[in-house]
Scaffold this motif. Structure first.
Motif, mmCIF file in Angstrom:
data_model
loop_
_atom_site.group_PDB
_atom_site.id
_atom_site.type_symbol
_atom_site.label_atom_id
_atom_site.label_comp_id
_atom_site.label_asym_id
_atom_site.label_seq_id
_atom_site.Cartn_x
_atom_site.Cartn_y
_atom_site.Cartn_z
ATOM 1 N N ASN A 217 0.811 -1.048 0.021
ATOM 2 C CA ASN A 217 0.004 0.103 -0.060
ATOM 3 C C ASN A 217 0.846 1.258 -0.075
ATOM 4 O O ASN A 217 0.310 2.226 0.248
ATOM 5 N N GLY A 218 2.185 1.043 -0.195
ATOM 6 C CA GLY A 218 3.060 2.484 -0.169
ATOM 7 C C GLY A 218 3.533 3.019 1.141
ATOM 8 O O GLY A 218 4.103 3.707 1.250
ATOM 9 N N ASP A 219 3.212 2.132 2.329
ATOM 10 C CA ASP A 219 3.707 2.284 3.596
ATOM 11 C C ASP A 219 5.182 1.791 3.917
ATOM 12 O O ASP A 219 5.328 0.621 2.958
ATOM 13 N N ILE A 220 6.011 2.051 4.691
ATOM 14 C CA ILE A 220 7.301 1.587 5.093
ATOM 15 C C ILE A 220 7.215 0.833 6.497
ATOM 16 O O ILE A 220 6.527 1.653 7.399
ATOM 17 N N TYR A 221 6.973 -0.384 6.730
ATOM 18 C CA TYR A 221 6.944 -1.054 8.024
ATOM 19 C C TYR A 221 8.291 -1.067 8.683
ATOM 20 O O TYR A 221 9.196 -1.547 8.005
#
Length: 1633
Positions: A217-221
């Motif tokens: 989704n385009g997040d960085i975890y």
């Protein structure tokens, strides 16, 4: 006749346009030399941007889909797709292969990553389990493997800050792996409340156990340990495909077309938006970044649409486009400009592009409305016509790409269009089965159409005068039309003189040769002829570009082929000046530009950089036969046709026995006949295998001679004329090589999984056994000069070549050798990484690369078949002998010159200090100087020069020489006729050993009162052998036909011989001259017998199913026995000479009266009372027990009763010689059996005094002499027989404990991974506690359904995913009550000189300190521990091994495993995942503590030996069909151990890769029975003690039982312990009241 050889010119890959951005990520890097490395199709590309040059790595044979860069940034690893995909590690500077990793993955290799110091490489497969594999890549060895995940894995990375830790991510998961021993153990990342569970696409590791990962989704975890600690939201607009870590920080690239740079703490630095650039061309879906690489101030970006950008950080608004290609979608259209070096391509991505072949760049691009399928440029170079997928075509001006006209006359795709040579017309062929003709000048008005085809149009060509057009269509028809009207021409006469302007058709006599000889398929997509140089280029569905001569008329022409495109190539065209060939790939949508190098140029280019020649060395010659190869020599022809396949292999026996077990369940209850008391021992073999083997005869260190015949390695002492035997093989030995120190020998045999034995010629003991790689057989072997390596060649269809480290039993490298048979392999004496193989029509030069070998064909004018080869005085020099009698001299891989050496093939050569010796089919041994300049001396092998001390007679002059060896002042020669000769340097020749020649030997007869025997064979000779110590052939006679039987007359004066044409002779037994001969039958004479006493009658049995009886004195036939349904197999007379017993092929036992031949019916009870003069029959009640359990697949071919009537010897189809106690009543009697013959034993005979047994083996041509030791000789020496197949059922009692333990099935209700998925019902949902009775319903020994593992906090978290609650506190294990004694043994040990004790229960290992009574725990096991042992060696104090239950053998976390750990600090030292399905039931350390032995609970009860520190499996073998209770190493040994279990005890030796075992021999003590053994202990001098179920203790010396301590306990002896210091044995048992 047209020349069918391959053309002399070749192609060299010069440029590849494109980059693979689709379905791949992270595949673009800077090397140390600041070059860019990436891949496209099946080619690795190294692109130097400064000089605008490309280098290519061509080691793959299918699409490359993954790439990793070594931390030093010179080496690159690439992985491919395919059925048997492999990984290549290669040098980006030289583009040469460094290592090949193969044989593990299937489908493809999705990701690769090197660890921090570059020693290990991890790979992820595309198979259903997404297997993860860790490699020691330099050695090509798998260190560990485990199933990765049930769904796709997208990225994997080593944690660069913690050793042996990895992280992988993919569809809806991230896993953190630790590598220990050979086990990869995963922990799933816990998403918790912090973020949503979603697909992770890429990751990078940082310090302090922090991992950054990019999500869909385009997040960085951001992860710490295995927990998600924070997310950086909206880092990209959508999926993050690539993440690259460097010194300054991290770069990420996403589907939104942006590249973002972050600092080391993942704070944003800057954004580079590639969508802003004027360069990238916009497709509807926008630009998507698939790969980023950040080095200093440069950033590389690869996009989905096959573009590569380079961005300079401080000037980041101007990305620079350095490479582009077509986007996803098939690429079919290709046209070349008629006057300029330009190529036009059009693709399904709607774009048409123009490429400059000189600047290697894209110079124009234009987007159309429709996918483009074909293109053509008008003759004047002004118009470009494009055919579309929707049936329309468009014409553009090339100058400015403006549209001239767009016409749609058809519904189906336009697949081919061409302008006429005069430029007036354009022909357009569509899938509507028609060609439309348009007038160019009339603004493309339609002027005609051709409608003769019944299928879609595939290819078209115009004639030079523009009056004719030829077409090919999809149904394989070739049609002609008159232009421009389009009228079909049916009269072929007028076409005879037509000249074609171009040739791009795939049908027609000129291009017949492009098709393989027997193919009916249309898999060639494109052809283009170069009329000037008379060559043709073709492109096909297999990704091959081929170069052939034009015209090529005969099918199956020779070619040069080039790999690079991986899947189908859609089109190939010559450039206008024939300098280049342009090919385009359909699925890989790449454009390849090949430089055409003519013959003249290639000669000059011979001295240029290796890069140049290497690129071409990938062009292999084609495989079809050449027309100019001379006819093959008959001998070689024969040999290449031998397949050595067996109907049934000895390896199949255990399974066959299992299948026929049912039969003897019933029989086993009855008493079976005991084995005989006497035994035989192999004494001498007449025979040497020369007819199909070469160079298999050597001197050993001590001057003895070593060679092989049948299944036996023979060491012959020529002074004493004695032989010693290596009996480790169980089928034909096909090759033999000697160690450089001349003390060890390697032999390879036939077999389904054939083995190589390396054995000591003094001790005749195996040093190492190598198996598991060659199918069908091993046909060539060679030791390296340092003696450490061994190379072998298999008989499978690919003639696999394997390089071994033979002492360790490790396979170093393997590769498919050649389609054609390989006769010889040699390792380079100066450089053990190089080797050569030679054989039918080839000579190949190999060098080792990791787990593979890279081979190049020797370059010779016409291909010859090589029979032998040796290395010369420098690393590059090789000498080989051909099948035409030449010696070829090679430097590197180039043929320097040839010298005529022999008439007929050169079969053997040997290198001396100062020259060479060669031997050939002409029977001449030649000595040469060291350059083969001149022949120093020749020796002819003929009868005249035979020395008086010879042990036999030469059969013919100049026999074909098959083996030559030198030493001890003599030349040793082996011939095709089975003779071994020693040639003195001064000339006399001594014959040492001989046997029959090729052909089956069936006839055997022993003399009535002298130690002689006669044999007759299909080789058309009759021979008399001396069985006394001189062991020589006394006489030989050539016959007109082969023979199958012979017999001495009762007084020994005459000898009768039955021949294969139905005739028989009687000859004088001394001179072998004819006395009388008859020819009354058409079929083979199968047995012949003189009547006893005066020998008045002669009975002759034939394949016509008659027995004729002749009166010997009057030479007349006096009777015929009729009435049998099938051919006669055996005959016997009774003592009075009045009755004949006959066996037939239909298993009938018939009786006839002599001399008239009247048939008699005699009841079975009476037959036994008759006094038979001989017994050689195999049917009847008195020999019922000789037929084995598996009698469907094997026949008993021969039998012979000793003259004292006590022992019956038999021979069968599997090559076993067996001894039975006579009479053999009742089925499946016990026996002693001996393996020496390889295939079927055709005949066995006792000598007149029973002192010797003679046996002949059919196909192995040898006569073996065995000495017979009667009952009395009872010295306890090695018995080289194996006891019978089926153990008796009575085993000394029954004990409930033992039975229960044996029947426990450790199958698991709750499968265990490190986070156990709970299968039970949560307590608050349970209805009520099940009562005791209900619990009894659970099968005894299986587990309750709720798992009893120690709950660890993180496990709770994963299970409560839904609730998202943190556990309040951790539980800490404090005290465990209980000890597992109900079904385990030897599992309590002292530690620290008795201060602590260690034991186990459930899945916990417990250390109890006796002074403080504190318990400490080892809790890494995921299931019940079944066994425990401690390492006694001082180097490994307190090292404990425990083995657990498990479910499958697929190396996942639920697999049974062994943990090796330190009892004091509970640290895991190594985890060994094993293939023992179900569980590990016994573990034991070796004397040095380095090896660990484990036994499984699987049906075969596999025994495995591990190097536990490395996690490497050394050897493994099925232990026994029934449960093994204990296996223990001898306390003083690293190679010897003993296993005991249900009714067996076995003594094992570890030799290299193999485990060899001997059964315990009970027979030396009267009435000893094999009982169930429960425990084992050891004493000095090779003594072993085993405890039995009945309470006895057995004492063994080596593997022979020497005494029994009766009733040491009254019940079973469950445990025994050897105390190392004082040598006492402690035993423990269950006492019965």
């Amino acid at each position: 006749m047209a020349d069918r050889t391959a053309p002399n010119c070749h192609l060299r890959l010069e440029w590849v346009y494109g980059y693979r951005g689709h379905q791949c990520r992270n595949n673009l890097y800077y090397t140390a030399a600041k070059e860019i490395v990436y891949f496209v199709a099946g080619v690795g590309v190294v692109y130097n941007t400064r000089e605008h040059k490309q280098k290519f790595y061509l080691g793959h044979n299918d699409d490359i889909i993954s790439l990793a860069l070594h931390p030093e940034r010179v080496l690159v690893a690439t992985g491919q797709v395919g059925k048997e995909p492999y990984i290549c590690v290669w040098d980006s500077y030289t583009v040469q292969t460094v290592s090949i990793l193969k044989d593990t993955h299937t489908h493809g290799i999705a990701c690769l990553a090197f660890d921090l110091d570059g020693q290990c490489l991890v790979s992820v497969g595309l198979d259903s389990k997404n297997t993860i594999c860790v490699w020691d890549w330099r050695r090509g060895k798998v260190l560990a493997a485990a199933p990765g995940h049930t769904d796709r894995i997208f990225d994997i990375s080593w944690d660069l800050y913690q050793p042996s830790k990895l992280v992988s991510c993919g569809v809806k998961h991230i896993k953190f792996w630790s590598l220990c021993g050979n086990a990869l153990t995963p922990k799933r990342g816990v998403f918790g409340k912090t973020g949503d569970l979603q697909t992770i696409l890429c990751l990078a590791c940082a310090r302090d156990q922090v991992t950054y990962s990019g999500a869909l989704n385009g997040d960085i975890y951001v992860w710490k340990g295995i927990n998600l600690i924070r997310t950086i939201q909206g880092a990209h607009g959508s999926g993050i495909f690539s993440m690259n870590a460097c010194e300054e920080g991290f770069a990420t690239g996403g589907r939104d077309g942006c590249v973002r740079l972050w600092d080391l703490n993942f704070k944003p630095i800057t954004v580079i938006d590639l969508r802003e650039t004027d360069q990238g061309y916009k497709v509807a879906r926008g630009l998507s970044v698939r790969s980023v690489c950040w080095r200093g101030d440069h950033i590389l970006v690869g996009t989905q649409d096959s573009e590569i950008f380079e961005v300079v950080v401080h000037d980041r608004t101007k990305p620079f486009l350095i490479m582009q290609g077509h986007c996803e979608g098939e690429l079919w259209a290709l046209a070349v400009h008629p006057t300029k070096p330009l190529a036009m391509t059009g693709s399904d991505d709607h774009s048409v592009r123009i490429w400059s072949l000189i600047d290697h760049a894209l110079i124009a691009r234009c987007n159309m409305e429709e996918p483009i399928r074909c293109a053509a440029v008008s003759t004047d170079g002004i118009h470009l016509a494009l055919g579309m997928k929707d049936g329309s075509f468009t014409v553009l001006r090339i100058r400015d790409m403006t549209e001239v006209v767009h016409i749609k006359d058809r519904k189906e795709a336009v697949h081919e269009l061409k302008y006429s040579p005069d430029g007036a017309h354009l022909a357009v062929g569509s899938n509507d089965n028609s060609v439309d003709v348009y007038g160019v000048v009339q603004r493309y008005k339609k002027v005609g159409e051709c409608i003769g085809s019944t299928s879609f149009i595939t290819h078209m060509d115009w004639s030079t005068d523009s009056k004719y057009l030829q077409t090919n269509d999809g149904s394989g028809k070739r049609l002609f039309y008159r232009m421009p009207s389009g009228k079909e021409i049916t009269n072929r006469e007028e076409l005879k003189l037509v000249q074609w302007a171009s040739w791009t058709c795939v049908l027609g006599p000129e291009v017949n040769g492009i098709w393989p000889k027997y193919s009916e398929i249309n898999d060639i997509n494109s052809v283009d002829a170069n009329f000037n140089n008379q060559v043709l280029v073709t492109a096909d569905d297999y990704g091959l570009v081929k170069l052939l001569r034009y015209p090529c008329v005969r099918k199956g022409a020779k070619f040069k082929k080039y790999l690079g495109h991986s899947a189908h190539i859609t089109n190939a065209r010559w450039s206008h000046d024939y300098q280049w060939v342009i090919t385009i790939g359909g699925a890989d949508h790449s454009v390849f530009q090949w430089k055409f190098v003519t013959d003249r140029k290639s000669k000059e280019a011979f001295h240029i950089a290796p890069q140049e020649t290497f690129a071409d060395s990938n062009s292999e010659e084609s495989d079809s036969d050449q027309s100019d190869v001379p006819e093959m020599d008959s001998e070689i022809e024969q040999e290449t046709q031998l397949t050595y396949r067996r109907q049934v292999y000895k390896e199949d026996l255990p399974q066959l026995k299992e299948q026929s077990k049912e039969k003897h369940r019933a029989v086993a209850m009855k008493k079976r006949e005991r084995a005989p008391g006497s035994r035989v021992k192999l004494h001498f073999i007449h025979g040497y295998r020369g007819y199909d083997c070469r160079s298999n005869l050597f001197y050993t260190q001590t001057g003895e001679i070593v060679y092989h015949v049948a299944a036996v390695g023979v060491v012959y002492n020529r002074q004493q004329n004695t032989q010693r035997f290596y009996m480790g093989h169980d089928d034909d030995i096909l090759c033999l090589a000697i160690h450089p120190l001349k003390d060890f020998v390697a032999t390879g045999q036939v077999g389904r999984d054939s083995s190589i034995h390396i054995w000591d010629t003094e001790l005749l003991k195996p040093m190492s056994v190598l198996k598991g790689f060659h199918q069908l057989g091993v046909c060539a072997l060679d030791f390296s000069a340092d003696g450490k390596r061994l190379a072998s060649v298999g008989l499978d269809d690919n003639h696999t070549v394997v390089l071994w480290d033979w002492r360790k039993g490790e396979k170093l490298s393997a590769i498919r050798g050649s389609k054609d048979k390989i006769f010889v392999i040699k390792i380079n004496p100066y450089c053990p990484d190089k080797l050569i193989t030679a054989g039918v029509k080839h000579m190949k030069f190999w060098h080792k690369a990791g787990g593979g070998l890279i081979g190049r064909k020797g370059i010779m004018g016409k291909t010859e078949t090589m029979m032998c080869a040796v290395y010369g005085w420098t690393e590059e020099m090789v000498f080989s002998g051909t099948c035409t009698g030449d010696i070829c001299i090679w430097r590197d891989m180039f043929l320097v010159k040839t010298i005529k050496a022999h008439d007929g093939p050169v079969f053997s050569m040997h290198a001396l200090e100062k020259g060479f010796v060669t031997g050939g089919k002409d029977g001449i041994v030649a000595l040469w100087d060291d350059t083969f300049e001149r022949c120093l001396k020749t020796y002819t092998i003929k009868r005249a020069v035979l020395a008086p001390g010879s042990k036999g007679l030469l059969l013919e002059d100049n026999p074909s020489i098959r083996a030559i060896s030198l030493g001890h002042g003599h030349i040793l020669v082996g011939t095709k006729n089975g003779e071994i000769l020693e040639v003195d340097k001064s000339g006399p020749i001594t014959l040492l050993v001989q046997g029959h020649m090729e052909g089956e030997v069936w006839g055997l007869a022993t003399h009535p009162h002298l130690p002689l025997c006669a044999t007759v064979s299909d080789d058309k000779t009759l021979r008399i052998w001396d069985l006394s110590p001189s062991h020589c052939m006394l006489a030989v006679r050539k016959l007109k036909k082969g023979g199958r039987c012979c017999c001495f007359s009762p007084e020994g004066k005459a000898l009768a011989v039955g021949l294969n044409d139905g005739s028989f002779l009687i000859v004088n037994a001394d001179t072998l001259e004819d006395l009388v001969s008859f020819h009354h039958r058409k079929d083979i004479i199968s047995d012949i017998r003189f009547s006893p006493g005066a020998g008045k009658y002669l009975a002759v049995a034939s394949g016509d199913s008659f027995v004729d009886i002749y009166n010997v004195m009057s030479s007349k036939r006096v009777g015929v026995c009729k009435g049998s349904l099938n051919y006669i197999t055996h005959l016997d007379w009774d003592k009075r000479g009045k009755l004949l017993q006959v066996n037939t092929g239909a298993k009938e036992q018939l009786f006839f009266e002599a001399p008239r031949g009247k048939r008699q019916t005699i009841p079975a009870t009476e037959v036994e009372k008759i006094d038979w003069s001989t017994w050689t029959c195999v049917l009847g009640t008195s020999c019922e027990g000789i037929w084995p359990v598996v009698s469907e697949v094997t026949e008993v071919t021969a039998a012979c009763l000793s003259n004292d009537r006590n022992v019956l010897a038999t021979g069968d189809d599997l090559g076993y010689v067996k001894l039975f106690r006579y009479p053999v009543k009742g089925k499946y009697a016990k026996f002693k059996r001996y393996v020496a013959h390889s295939t079927h034993v055709t005949n066995v005979r006792w000598t007149h005094d029973d002192s010797l047994l003679a046996t002949v083996g059919g196909g192995d041509t040898c006569l073996m002499i065995w000495t017979h030791e009667a009952e009395g000789h009872r010295e306890a020496r090695h018995c080289d027989s194996e006891e019978s197949d089926i153990e008796s059922e009575d085993d000394g009692g029954y004990d409930s404990d033992v039975t229960r333990e044996n029947e426990m099935s450790y199958t698991i209700k709750a499968l265990s991974t490190n986070m156990r998925p709970m299968t039970g019902v949560k307590p608050h949902l349970q209805l009520k506690e099940p009562s005791v009775d209900e619990r009894q319903g659970v099968v005894r020994g299986s587990r309750p359904p709720v798992s009893r593992a120690l709950p660890q906090p993180e496990k709770l978290q994963t299970n409560n995913m839904g609730k998202k609650k943190r556990p309040i506190e951790d539980l800490v294990l404090d005290l465990v009550f209980g000890y597992r004694g109900n079904d385990c043994r030897n599992n309590v040990h002292y530690l620290n000189e008795g201060a602590d004790i260690i034991y186990h229960t459930a899945s916990v290992g417990i250390v109890l300190n006796l002074t403080t009574a504190c318990q400490s725990f080892y809790v890494e096991h995921s299931d019940d521990i079944l066994c425990l042992t401690i390492n006694q060696h001082p180097k490994f104090p307190n090292v404990v091994a425990t083995g657990q239950v498990g479910d499958t053998g697929d190396m996942s976390a639920t697999t049974p495993s062994i943990h090796v750990w330190d009892a004091m600090n509970k640290q895991t030292l190594s985890v060994l995942r094993c293939f023992h399905s179900r569980g590990v039931c016994s573990v034991s350390f070796s004397a040095t503590g380095k090896l660990l032995l484990s036994v499984g609970l699987d049906p075969e009860h596999t025994i495995t030996i591990w190097k536990w520190q490395e996690g490497a499996k050394v050897a493994s073998r099925a232990g026994h069909t029934q449960r093994i209770f204990v296996a223990e190493f001898r306390p003083d040994s690293d190679t010897q151990f003993v296993s005991v279990g249900i009714k067996h005890v076995r003594f094992w030796t570890l030799a290299g890769l193999a485990l060899l075992s001997k059964k315990g021999m009970m027979s030396c003590i009267e009435d000893a029975r094999m009982q169930t053994m429960l425990s084992v202990a050891f004493g000095a001098n090779n003594l072993t003690f085993t405890g039995t179920i009945s309470g006895d203790v057995c004492v063994w010396k080596e593997h022979i039982l020497v005494r029994i301590v009766a009733k040491a306990h009254t019940g079973p002896v469950f445990t025994m312990y050897t105390t190392l210091r004082d040598g006492l044995i402690v035993t423990g048992g269950k006492e019965r009241p």
